[in-house]
Scaffold this active site. Structure first.
Site, short mmCIF file in Angstrom:
data_model
loop_
_atom_site.label_atom_id
_atom_site.label_comp_id
_atom_site.label_asym_id
_atom_site.label_seq_id
_atom_site.Cartn_x
_atom_site.Cartn_y
_atom_site.Cartn_z
N GLY A 281 129.38 -14.66 68.00
CA GLY A 281 129.35 -14.06 66.66
C GLY A 281 128.39 -12.89 66.50
O GLY A 281 127.78 -12.74 65.45
N THR A 282 128.30 -12.06 67.54
CA THR A 282 127.47 -10.85 67.40
C THR A 282 128.28 -9.63 67.84
O THR A 282 129.06 -9.72 68.79
CB THR A 282 126.15 -10.94 68.20
OG1 THR A 282 125.43 -9.71 68.05
CG2 THR A 282 126.37 -11.23 69.68
N SER A 283 128.06 -8.52 67.13
CA SER A 283 128.76 -7.28 67.50
C SER A 283 128.17 -6.70 68.77
O SER A 283 128.78 -5.84 69.41
CB SER A 283 128.68 -6.27 66.36
OG SER A 283 127.32 -6.06 66.01
N VAL B 225 118.51 -14.86 60.56
CA VAL B 225 117.27 -15.19 59.85
C VAL B 225 117.50 -16.28 58.80
O VAL B 225 116.62 -16.59 58.01
CB VAL B 225 116.67 -13.92 59.19
CG1 VAL B 225 116.35 -12.87 60.24
CG2 VAL B 225 117.60 -13.33 58.12
N HIS C 289 114.72 -12.23 65.23
CA HIS C 289 114.59 -11.23 64.16
C HIS C 289 113.85 -11.75 62.94
O HIS C 289 113.91 -11.14 61.88
CB HIS C 289 115.98 -10.69 63.76
CG HIS C 289 116.61 -9.83 64.82
ND1 HIS C 289 117.94 -9.47 64.81
CD2 HIS C 289 116.07 -9.25 65.92
CE1 HIS C 289 118.19 -8.70 65.86
NE2 HIS C 289 117.07 -8.57 66.56
C1 BJW Z 1 132.61 -13.94 64.01
C2 BJW Z 1 132.97 -14.68 62.92
C3 BJW Z 1 133.30 -15.99 63.16
C4 BJW Z 1 132.53 -12.76 62.19
N1 BJW Z 1 133.24 -16.46 64.40
N2 BJW Z 1 132.56 -14.43 65.23
C5 BJW Z 1 118.69 1.18 72.72
C6 BJW Z 1 119.75 2.01 72.43
C7 BJW Z 1 120.00 2.40 71.12
C8 BJW Z 1 119.19 1.98 70.07
C9 BJW Z 1 118.13 1.17 70.36
C10 BJW Z 1 117.89 0.79 71.66
N3 BJW Z 1 116.81 -0.04 71.65
C11 BJW Z 1 116.37 -0.15 70.39
C12 BJW Z 1 117.16 0.57 69.59
C13 BJW Z 1 116.97 0.72 68.14
C14 BJW Z 1 117.47 -0.45 67.33
C15 BJW Z 1 118.95 -0.63 67.57
O1 BJW Z 1 119.40 -1.49 68.29
N4 BJW Z 1 119.77 0.18 66.90
C16 BJW Z 1 121.22 0.10 67.03
C17 BJW Z 1 121.83 -0.21 65.67
C18 BJW Z 1 121.72 1.37 67.60
N5 BJW Z 1 116.73 -1.67 67.62
C19 BJW Z 1 115.55 -1.90 67.05
O2 BJW Z 1 115.02 -1.09 66.33
C20 BJW Z 1 114.86 -3.20 67.40
N6 BJW Z 1 113.52 -2.99 67.74
C21 BJW Z 1 113.18 -2.38 68.88
O3 BJW Z 1 113.98 -2.06 69.72
O4 BJW Z 1 111.85 -2.17 68.99
C22 BJW Z 1 111.36 -1.44 70.11
C23 BJW Z 1 109.88 -1.32 69.92
C24 BJW Z 1 109.05 -1.73 70.93
C25 BJW Z 1 107.66 -1.62 70.77
C26 BJW Z 1 107.13 -1.10 69.59
C27 BJW Z 1 107.97 -0.70 68.57
C28 BJW Z 1 109.36 -0.82 68.74
C29 BJW Z 1 114.81 -4.11 66.17
C30 BJW Z 1 116.15 -4.54 65.73
C31 BJW Z 1 116.04 -5.38 64.46
C32 BJW Z 1 117.39 -5.67 63.88
N7 BJW Z 1 117.26 -6.27 62.64
C33 BJW Z 1 118.43 -6.54 61.84
C34 BJW Z 1 118.06 -6.38 60.37
C35 BJW Z 1 117.40 -7.50 59.80
C36 BJW Z 1 117.78 -7.50 58.39
C37 BJW Z 1 117.86 -8.90 57.91
O5 BJW Z 1 118.43 -9.79 58.57
O6 BJW Z 1 117.35 -9.07 56.86
O7 BJW Z 1 118.96 -7.82 62.23
S1 BJW Z 1 119.79 -5.46 62.03
C38 BJW Z 1 121.02 -6.66 61.78
O8 BJW Z 1 121.81 -6.57 62.99
C39 BJW Z 1 120.32 -8.02 61.79
C40 BJW Z 1 121.12 -8.75 62.84
O9 BJW Z 1 120.36 -9.79 63.40
C41 BJW Z 1 121.49 -7.67 63.82
C42 BJW Z 1 122.66 -7.98 64.70
O10 BJW Z 1 123.81 -8.08 63.95
P1 BJW Z 1 124.90 -9.18 64.34
O11 BJW Z 1 124.33 -10.52 64.20
O12 BJW Z 1 125.50 -8.82 65.62
O13 BJW Z 1 125.93 -9.01 63.12
P2 BJW Z 1 127.16 -7.99 62.97
O14 BJW Z 1 127.52 -7.98 61.54
O15 BJW Z 1 126.88 -6.71 63.61
O16 BJW Z 1 128.32 -8.69 63.82
C43 BJW Z 1 128.90 -9.92 63.44
C44 BJW Z 1 129.90 -10.30 64.50
O17 BJW Z 1 130.40 -11.57 64.19
C45 BJW Z 1 131.11 -9.35 64.56
O18 BJW Z 1 131.35 -9.01 65.92
C46 BJW Z 1 132.27 -10.19 64.02
O19 BJW Z 1 133.49 -9.90 64.65
C47 BJW Z 1 131.80 -11.57 64.38
N8 BJW Z 1 132.31 -12.63 63.53
N9 BJW Z 1 132.92 -13.84 61.78
C48 BJW Z 1 132.87 -15.61 65.40
N10 BJW Z 1 133.69 -16.78 62.13
#
Ligand code: BJW
Length: 245
Positions: A186-188, A101, A117
């Site tokens: 760069g996503t988990s 974001v 997101h």
């Molecule tokens: C490097 C590096 C370098 C470091 N080079 N690499 C199915 C199964 C289970 C659960 C669910 C499911 N479907 C839905 C869910 C629920 C939920 C979910 O997924 N939960 C899980 C946690 C279990 N999902 C939702 O609720 C989503 N909505 C949804 O499904 O709605 C359905 C619906 C339909 C109709 C009506 C109503 C509902 C919404 C998800 C929204 C996520 N939002 C967030 C928060 C925003 C906060 C903000 O930004 O202000 O978004 S969560 C947070 O995680 C953020 C990120 O975009 C997102 C992903 O994280 P990301 O980018 O992967 O970061 P990290 O920290 O996890 O990983 C970083 C990686 O980088 C690591 O691997 C490092 O190793 C690596 N790295 N340095 C390369 N230099």
């Protein structure tokens, strides 16, 4: 898996889709959500980024966002962002779906972006749903209020349990269906439905190349895992591609 083989796949690709996460901005100075430094005042993202957390304590949630807005305002795109912006012109079809974001892809020059997101700089009125961009940081008041009706405003960001923006999600799934190569950077890979783009691409016979510092939830299923920092691996991949004509 060798970077040379990944470059070969990319060199042959006409349709390329990219999914990025927080790791692509890590080298710009923006903390990731999980792992080291993934807590804010001992709270996990799953405890802050929910409608329930905002209803319970809007000021606390806004304080988190205010801190992040201040951090991001001081950061600039890195070499990884810049390579992705250049690749948009290189491939006949290209879409960058991002979970981030922070707006750094757009700041690097990417235009074909599907922000899955939301956006850190957009505020949404909780009463009327109207949105406005406000890049001031700090904001004059926390929590901010809608200039038109006085209701509480929230960040225009997708929280847990909320649907992704329909248009961008459809664009991203379509791009995962048609691509020759999906790059996952760069996503988990733990947050759905964004991570499911990998399954969609694989089901449609794309090569999926992951770039990450370490193994992730996706590493076992992707076609190739390149371990290293995105801001180093992306320029290295780019150098292995034939000159862009
Ligand atoms: C490097 C590096 C370098 C470091 N080079 N690499 C199915 C199964 C289970 C659960 C669910 C499911 N479907 C839905 C869910 C629920 C939920 C979910 O997924 N939960 C899980 C946690 C279990 N999902 C939702 O609720 C989503 N909505 C949804 O499904 O709605 C359905 C619906 C339909 C109709 C009506 C109503 C509902 C919404 C998800 C929204 C996520 N939002 C967030 C928060 C925003 C906060 C903000 O930004 O202000 O978004 S969560 C947070 O995680 C953020 C990120 O975009 C997102 C992903 O994280 P990301 O980018 O992967 O970061 P990290 O920290 O996890 O990983 C970083 C990686 O980088 C690591 O691997 C490092 O190793 C690596 N790295 N340095 C390369 N230099």
């Amino acid at each position: 898996m060798s970077i040379a083989l990944a470059a070969e796949w990319l060199a042959r690709a006409r349709q390329v889709t990219v999914l990025t996460g927080a790791g692509v901005s890590a080298e710009s100075g923006i903390p990731t959500f999980r792992g080291d430094g993934g807590y804010w005042r001992k709270l996990r993202v799953e405890e802050l980024a929910t409608p329930a957390a905002f209803t319970r304590d809007p000021k606390l949630v806004w304080e988190w966002y205010e801190e992040r807005r201040q951090t991001v305002a001081q950061c600039a795109p890195n070499a990884g962002h810049r390579v992705l912006a250049a690749w948009e012109k290189r491939f006949p079809f290209f879409l960058l779906a991002t979970q981030n974001v922070d707006g750094l892809h757009q700041a690097a020059g990417s235009v074909r972006v599907a922000p899955l997101h939301g956006d850190l700089w957009t505020l949404r009125c909780t009463a009327e749903g109207t949105e406005r961009i406000d890049r001031r940081t700090p904001l004059p008041a926390i929590p901010p209020r809608c200039p038109a009706c006085g209701a509480l405003e929230r960040p225009a960001i997708v929280w847990f349990g909320e649907p992704l923006p329909k248009e961008h999600w459809e664009e991203a799934t379509q791009a995962a269906v048609v691509c020759d190569v999906l790059l996952v950077i760069g996503t988990s890979g733990v947050v759905q439905p964004a991570a499911s783009l990998v399954d969609i691409a694989l089901a449609h016979h794309a090569r999926v190349i992951e770039i990450n510092l370490r193994e992730t939830a996706l590493s076992d299923v992707v076609s190739a895992s390149l371990q290293g920092p995105a801001a180093t691996v992306l320029p290295a991949l780019d150098r292995l591609l034939p000159p862009d004509t």
